[in-house]
Design an enzyme around this catalytic site. Sequence first.
Site, PDB file in Angstrom:
ATOM      1  N   TYR A  31      44.918  44.651  42.686  1.00 45.49           N
ATOM      2  CA  TYR A  31      44.672  46.091  42.645  1.00 45.49           C
ATOM      3  C   TYR A  31      44.914  46.664  44.032  1.00 45.49           C
ATOM      4  O   TYR A  31      44.545  46.046  45.041  1.00 45.49           O
ATOM      5  CB  TYR A  31      43.214  46.382  42.284  1.00 45.49           C
ATOM      6  CG  TYR A  31      42.835  46.153  40.847  1.00 45.49           C
ATOM      7  CD1 TYR A  31      42.854  47.203  39.932  1.00 45.49           C
ATOM      8  CD2 TYR A  31      42.419  44.900  40.415  1.00 45.49           C
ATOM      9  CE1 TYR A  31      42.463  46.997  38.616  1.00 45.49           C
ATOM     10  CE2 TYR A  31      42.040  44.695  39.093  1.00 45.49           C
ATOM     11  CZ  TYR A  31      42.060  45.741  38.201  1.00 45.49           C
ATOM     12  OH  TYR A  31      41.676  45.542  36.904  1.00 45.49           O
ATOM     13  N   TYR A  74      43.549  37.517  37.005  1.00 43.55           N
ATOM     14  CA  TYR A  74      43.136  37.297  38.396  1.00 43.55           C
ATOM     15  C   TYR A  74      41.736  36.688  38.423  1.00 43.55           C
ATOM     16  O   TYR A  74      40.946  36.878  37.498  1.00 43.55           O
ATOM     17  CB  TYR A  74      43.178  38.603  39.200  1.00 43.55           C
ATOM     18  CG  TYR A  74      42.295  39.710  38.668  1.00 43.55           C
ATOM     19  CD1 TYR A  74      40.949  39.792  39.016  1.00 43.55           C
ATOM     20  CD2 TYR A  74      42.810  40.675  37.808  1.00 43.55           C
ATOM     21  CE1 TYR A  74      40.145  40.809  38.521  1.00 43.55           C
ATOM     22  CE2 TYR A  74      42.014  41.687  37.302  1.00 43.55           C
ATOM     23  CZ  TYR A  74      40.689  41.748  37.666  1.00 43.55           C
ATOM     24  OH  TYR A  74      39.893  42.740  37.167  1.00 43.55           O
ATOM     25  N   ARG A 124      39.697  36.769  34.974  1.00 38.54           N
ATOM     26  CA  ARG A 124      39.863  37.883  34.031  1.00 38.54           C
ATOM     27  C   ARG A 124      41.209  37.768  33.337  1.00 38.54           C
ATOM     28  O   ARG A 124      42.231  37.604  34.000  1.00 38.54           O
ATOM     29  CB  ARG A 124      39.816  39.244  34.756  1.00 38.54           C
ATOM     30  CG  ARG A 124      38.547  39.667  35.453  1.00 38.54           C
ATOM     31  CD  ARG A 124      37.320  39.813  34.570  1.00 38.54           C
ATOM     32  NE  ARG A 124      37.505  40.298  33.195  1.00 38.54           N
ATOM     33  CZ  ARG A 124      37.598  41.572  32.838  1.00 38.54           C
ATOM     34  NH1 ARG A 124      37.527  42.535  33.725  1.00 38.54           N
ATOM     35  NH2 ARG A 124      37.756  41.915  31.574  1.00 38.54           N
ATOM     36  N   HIS A 175      44.264  42.891  31.479  1.00 37.25           N
ATOM     37  CA  HIS A 175      43.567  43.978  30.784  1.00 37.25           C
ATOM     38  C   HIS A 175      43.888  45.301  31.456  1.00 37.25           C
ATOM     39  O   HIS A 175      44.277  45.335  32.621  1.00 37.25           O
ATOM     40  CB  HIS A 175      42.052  43.745  30.777  1.00 37.25           C
ATOM     41  CG  HIS A 175      41.454  43.737  32.153  1.00 37.25           C
ATOM     42  ND1 HIS A 175      41.452  42.617  32.954  1.00 37.25           N
ATOM     43  CD2 HIS A 175      40.866  44.707  32.896  1.00 37.25           C
ATOM     44  CE1 HIS A 175      40.886  42.895  34.116  1.00 37.25           C
ATOM     45  NE2 HIS A 175      40.526  44.161  34.111  1.00 37.25           N
ATOM     46  N   HIS A 210      42.099  49.174  32.064  1.00 41.45           N
ATOM     47  CA  HIS A 210      40.858  49.961  31.970  1.00 41.45           C
ATOM     48  C   HIS A 210      41.155  51.355  31.413  1.00 41.45           C
ATOM     49  O   HIS A 210      42.143  51.982  31.813  1.00 41.45           O
ATOM     50  CB  HIS A 210      40.240  50.138  33.357  1.00 41.45           C
ATOM     51  CG  HIS A 210      39.749  48.870  33.976  1.00 41.45           C
ATOM     52  ND1 HIS A 210      38.434  48.466  33.918  1.00 41.45           N
ATOM     53  CD2 HIS A 210      40.402  47.900  34.663  1.00 41.45           C
ATOM     54  CE1 HIS A 210      38.291  47.324  34.550  1.00 41.45           C
ATOM     55  NE2 HIS A 210      39.473  46.948  35.024  1.00 41.45           N
TER      56      HIS A 210
END
Lengths: 235, 174
Positions: A109, A148, A158, A161, A163
Amino acid sequence: MVYGVNDMAYVVPPRDARTQSAGVVAGYAQTASRWPAQPAARRPHGISELTGPRAFSRLKTTSADLAGQGARRALGQLIDVRVSIVDEDGAPVSGALVEIWHCNAAGKYLHPNDANDAPADPNFYGAARLAADERGRIELRTIKPAAYPVPDTDGWWRPPHIHFSVWGRVWLSRLVTQMFFPGEPLNEHDHILNAVPDPAARAGCIARFVPQAGSALVYEHQLVVRGRNASPGLP
Amino acid sequence: MSRLVPTAEMTLGPFFPREFAVGASDLAAGANDPATGAQGEVIEITGRVVQADGRPLEHLVVEIWQADAQGRFDNPAFHGWGRAATDAAGIYVFRTIKPGACEGRAPHINFLLLYSGLMRQLQTVMYFDDASDPVLDAVKAGRKRLIATREGERRYRFDIRLRGDGETPFFDDG
């Protein structure tokens, strides 16, 4: 412009607890420091809960192409995500405001909280704010996010995905959730997805792959926000 | 008619874009402009959000929904929604118009909290005074914690403790 919806024929019925995440989740330590210990109070719903923000002059919408935010196309598998936002009646929430964010194709991110050493992509920012059309639909072009590792844990990864933060018709319709991808082995092991007890409710958080020709892989997904029209006479 | 199951809520996570939480905390912008503004008393609402061990939570997202000074939710000159994020000391700040009473409800502001480690949104309500109110009356313990503290002429303090001693009462909407 409508700034509030005063539709008192609209109701928000109780949910089946099995279709929602537990508050405290084994393996996710922060939840035990943050989820209230005391039982929440059940309240009556009136005009204050059954109206809600419907126009957001203070929130600006952005481009729906997250793969094209940079000077060149972002790295990764190009995907189109077609999302429909409906209420519990299946009625489309026209004009619903939706916020979207996800990591890049290396699992990074662009965020100060992300200490993973995966590389940033200079052509990928990874956030958008869109308004649904009159059919309650948005179409997002982006790249498929990667898995990640969660920091400060031993071995929890995780799954890929995206959000979503969504405003429905009324204050109690607010939905913040995550969309997963079908066929990902990590889906079976994710502490967040598997905090939802009901298998069908979990399956509802996984997008559907739509095989078709074109320049990007296509996924479809439905987000159901709380609320429905009151139907006197029906059970 | 068949009813769809509402999508499961999930945590906001630690990577919510920070710019999304900026620029929406002043509900009173343009207020009391005789031509176009909403009318009412402009106030500041601030508070600290802490977790079980008392540690303040930074970048927690607070959203509010409220009526205008006349108790209306459909005033085109006043959009009763706002969003703020807490700072490093766990402090959020809103600037808004003090809401009026409406339909049997005492003046109040609805609060919604989103954060990493919160698996679902938390809902609570801030009041200005202890008064008869069907939602406030639904609180079994800790009712006083939903009453803001007045700090000066136009400033109210509403601290929120997610868990532990002095825990803020939250509402369950099923």
